[in-house]
Design a protein around this motif. Structure first.
Motif, PDB file in Angstrom:
ATOM      1  N   SER A  10      21.259  26.697 -63.313  1.00 20.31           N
ATOM      2  CA  SER A  10      20.520  27.629 -62.449  1.00 20.31           C
ATOM      3  C   SER A  10      20.594  27.286 -60.975  1.00 20.31           C
ATOM      4  O   SER A  10      20.624  28.167 -60.127  1.00 20.31           O
ATOM      5  CB  SER A  10      19.057  27.681 -62.877  1.00 20.31           C
ATOM      6  OG  SER A  10      18.956  28.262 -64.144  1.00 20.31           O
ATOM      7  N   GLY A  11      20.597  25.995 -60.640  1.00 20.61           N
ATOM      8  CA  GLY A  11      20.659  25.615 -59.236  1.00 20.61           C
ATOM      9  C   GLY A  11      20.903  24.125 -59.080  1.00 20.61           C
ATOM     10  O   GLY A  11      20.561  23.334 -59.957  1.00 20.61           O
ATOM     11  N   ALA A  12      21.497  23.746 -57.962  1.00 22.87           N
ATOM     12  CA  ALA A  12      21.735  22.335 -57.663  1.00 22.87           C
ATOM     13  C   ALA A  12      21.810  22.163 -56.150  1.00 22.87           C
ATOM     14  O   ALA A  12      22.297  23.045 -55.441  1.00 22.87           O
ATOM     15  CB  ALA A  12      23.021  21.851 -58.309  1.00 22.87           C
ATOM     16  N   THR A  13      21.298  21.034 -55.685  1.00 20.89           N
ATOM     17  CA  THR A  13      21.357  20.690 -54.267  1.00 20.89           C
ATOM     18  C   THR A  13      21.688  19.213 -54.163  1.00 20.89           C
ATOM     19  O   THR A  13      21.102  18.390 -54.874  1.00 20.89           O
ATOM     20  CB  THR A  13      20.006  20.962 -53.564  1.00 20.89           C
ATOM     21  OG1 THR A  13      19.654  22.326 -53.753  1.00 20.89           O
ATOM     22  CG2 THR A  13      20.092  20.672 -52.081  1.00 20.89           C
ATOM     23  N   LEU A  14      22.613  18.856 -53.276  1.00 24.78           N
ATOM     24  CA  LEU A  14      23.002  17.471 -53.067  1.00 24.78           C
ATOM     25  C   LEU A  14      22.461  17.013 -51.719  1.00 24.78           C
ATOM     26  O   LEU A  14      22.695  17.648 -50.693  1.00 24.78           O
ATOM     27  CB  LEU A  14      24.531  17.337 -53.085  1.00 24.78           C
ATOM     28  CG  LEU A  14      25.092  15.933 -52.925  1.00 24.78           C
ATOM     29  CD1 LEU A  14      24.682  15.050 -54.096  1.00 24.78           C
ATOM     30  CD2 LEU A  14      26.599  15.980 -52.805  1.00 24.78           C
ATOM     31  N   PHE A  15      21.714  15.909 -51.740  1.00 23.85           N
ATOM     32  CA  PHE A  15      21.151  15.320 -50.524  1.00 23.85           C
ATOM     33  C   PHE A  15      21.792  13.964 -50.284  1.00 23.85           C
ATOM     34  O   PHE A  15      22.001  13.206 -51.228  1.00 23.85           O
ATOM     35  CB  PHE A  15      19.640  15.084 -50.676  1.00 23.85           C
ATOM     36  CG  PHE A  15      18.837  16.326 -50.872  1.00 23.85           C
ATOM     37  CD1 PHE A  15      18.413  17.068 -49.785  1.00 23.85           C
ATOM     38  CD2 PHE A  15      18.499  16.750 -52.149  1.00 23.85           C
ATOM     39  CE1 PHE A  15      17.653  18.216 -49.967  1.00 23.85           C
ATOM     40  CE2 PHE A  15      17.747  17.892 -52.346  1.00 23.85           C
ATOM     41  CZ  PHE A  15      17.321  18.623 -51.249  1.00 23.85           C
ATOM     42  N   GLN A  16      22.084  13.650 -49.038  1.00 22.56           N
ATOM     43  CA  GLN A  16      22.542  12.317 -48.676  1.00 22.56           C
ATOM     44  C   GLN A  16      21.409  11.641 -47.925  1.00 22.56           C
ATOM     45  O   GLN A  16      20.922  12.152 -46.912  1.00 22.56           O
ATOM     46  CB  GLN A  16      23.785  12.362 -47.806  1.00 22.56           C
ATOM     47  CG  GLN A  16      24.327  10.974 -47.498  1.00 22.56           C
ATOM     48  CD  GLN A  16      25.657  11.009 -46.774  1.00 22.56           C
ATOM     49  OE1 GLN A  16      26.143  12.059 -46.394  1.00 22.56           O
ATOM     50  NE2 GLN A  16      26.230   9.854 -46.575  1.00 22.56           N
ATOM     51  N   ALA A  17      20.977  10.514 -48.439  1.00 20.48           N
ATOM     52  CA  ALA A  17      19.862   9.791 -47.835  1.00 20.48           C
ATOM     53  C   ALA A  17      20.315   9.072 -46.568  1.00 20.48           C
ATOM     54  O   ALA A  17      21.446   8.602 -46.468  1.00 20.48           O
ATOM     55  CB  ALA A  17      19.299   8.781 -48.824  1.00 20.48           C
ATOM     56  N   LEU A  18      19.424   8.995 -45.602  1.00 18.05           N
ATOM     57  CA  LEU A  18      19.718   8.257 -44.375  1.00 18.05           C
ATOM     58  C   LEU A  18      19.588   6.766 -44.590  1.00 18.05           C
ATOM     59  O   LEU A  18      20.311   5.973 -43.983  1.00 18.05           O
ATOM     60  CB  LEU A  18      18.779   8.700 -43.255  1.00 18.05           C
ATOM     61  CG  LEU A  18      18.883  10.164 -42.844  1.00 18.05           C
ATOM     62  CD1 LEU A  18      17.831  10.486 -41.785  1.00 18.05           C
ATOM     63  CD2 LEU A  18      20.276  10.470 -42.332  1.00 18.05           C
ATOM     64  N   GLU A  19      18.674   6.381 -45.465  1.00 23.59           N
ATOM     65  CA  GLU A  19      18.432   4.966 -45.690  1.00 23.59           C
ATOM     66  C   GLU A  19      17.710   4.807 -47.018  1.00 23.59           C
ATOM     67  O   GLU A  19      16.945   5.678 -47.425  1.00 23.59           O
ATOM     68  CB  GLU A  19      17.566   4.431 -44.545  1.00 23.59           C
ATOM     69  CG  GLU A  19      17.441   2.938 -44.480  1.00 23.59           C
ATOM     70  CD  GLU A  19      16.744   2.507 -43.209  1.00 23.59           C
ATOM     71  OE1 GLU A  19      17.439   2.042 -42.305  1.00 23.59           O
ATOM     72  OE2 GLU A  19      15.510   2.646 -43.133  1.00 23.59           O
ATOM     73  N   GLY A  20      17.944   3.705 -47.705  1.00 24.83           N
ATOM     74  CA  GLY A  20      17.252   3.450 -48.961  1.00 24.83           C
ATOM     75  C   GLY A  20      17.663   2.115 -49.541  1.00 24.83           C
ATOM     76  O   GLY A  20      18.537   1.430 -49.012  1.00 24.83           O
ATOM     77  N   TYR A  21      16.995   1.714 -50.626  1.00 21.18           N
ATOM     78  CA  TYR A  21      17.382   0.509 -51.346  1.00 21.18           C
ATOM     79  C   TYR A  21      17.094   0.709 -52.813  1.00 21.18           C
ATOM     80  O   TYR A  21      16.308   1.561 -53.205  1.00 21.18           O
ATOM     81  CB  TYR A  21      16.690  -0.741 -50.798  1.00 21.18           C
ATOM     82  CG  TYR A  21      15.194  -0.781 -51.029  1.00 21.18           C
ATOM     83  CD1 TYR A  21      14.673  -1.375 -52.162  1.00 21.18           C
ATOM     84  CD2 TYR A  21      14.325  -0.223 -50.113  1.00 21.18           C
ATOM     85  CE1 TYR A  21      13.308  -1.403 -52.384  1.00 21.18           C
ATOM     86  CE2 TYR A  21      12.968  -0.249 -50.318  1.00 21.18           C
ATOM     87  CZ  TYR A  21      12.462  -0.848 -51.460  1.00 21.18           C
ATOM     88  OH  TYR A  21      11.114  -0.878 -51.671  1.00 21.18           O
TER      89      TYR A  21
END
Length: 76
Positions: A10-21
């Motif tokens: 039905s739907g998909a969105t790809l996010f790229q994180a700026l920072e994380g661990y």
């Protein structure tokens, strides 16, 4: 994303994180060509269709963690 679209989800969105661990505690920051950039793919569909999709692409997902959560979709 392309496989999710081709699977008819039905739907998909790809996010790229700026920072994380993660579990390692290593801080990941986004760089232009970073190989360790954190990505989050959000897929919205029924649990059964998501499970079937994950099973169909499991060979691509080694070392990938999943968070499955029910949501309420509100259309206006």
């Amino acid at each position: 994303m392309d496989k999710a679209r081709k699977a008819g989800l039905s739907g998909a969105t790809l996010f790229q994180a700026l920072e994380g661990y993660g579990m390692s505690g290593k801080l990941h920051r986004t760089h232009l060509f970073a190989e360790d950039a954190s990505l989050n793919l959000v897929i919205v569909d029924t649990p059964e269709r998501i499970d079937a999709f994950i099973e169909s692409v499991h060979e691509l997902l080694e070392g990938v963690s999943f968070l499955l959560s029910p949501v309420d979709v509100i259309d206006f």
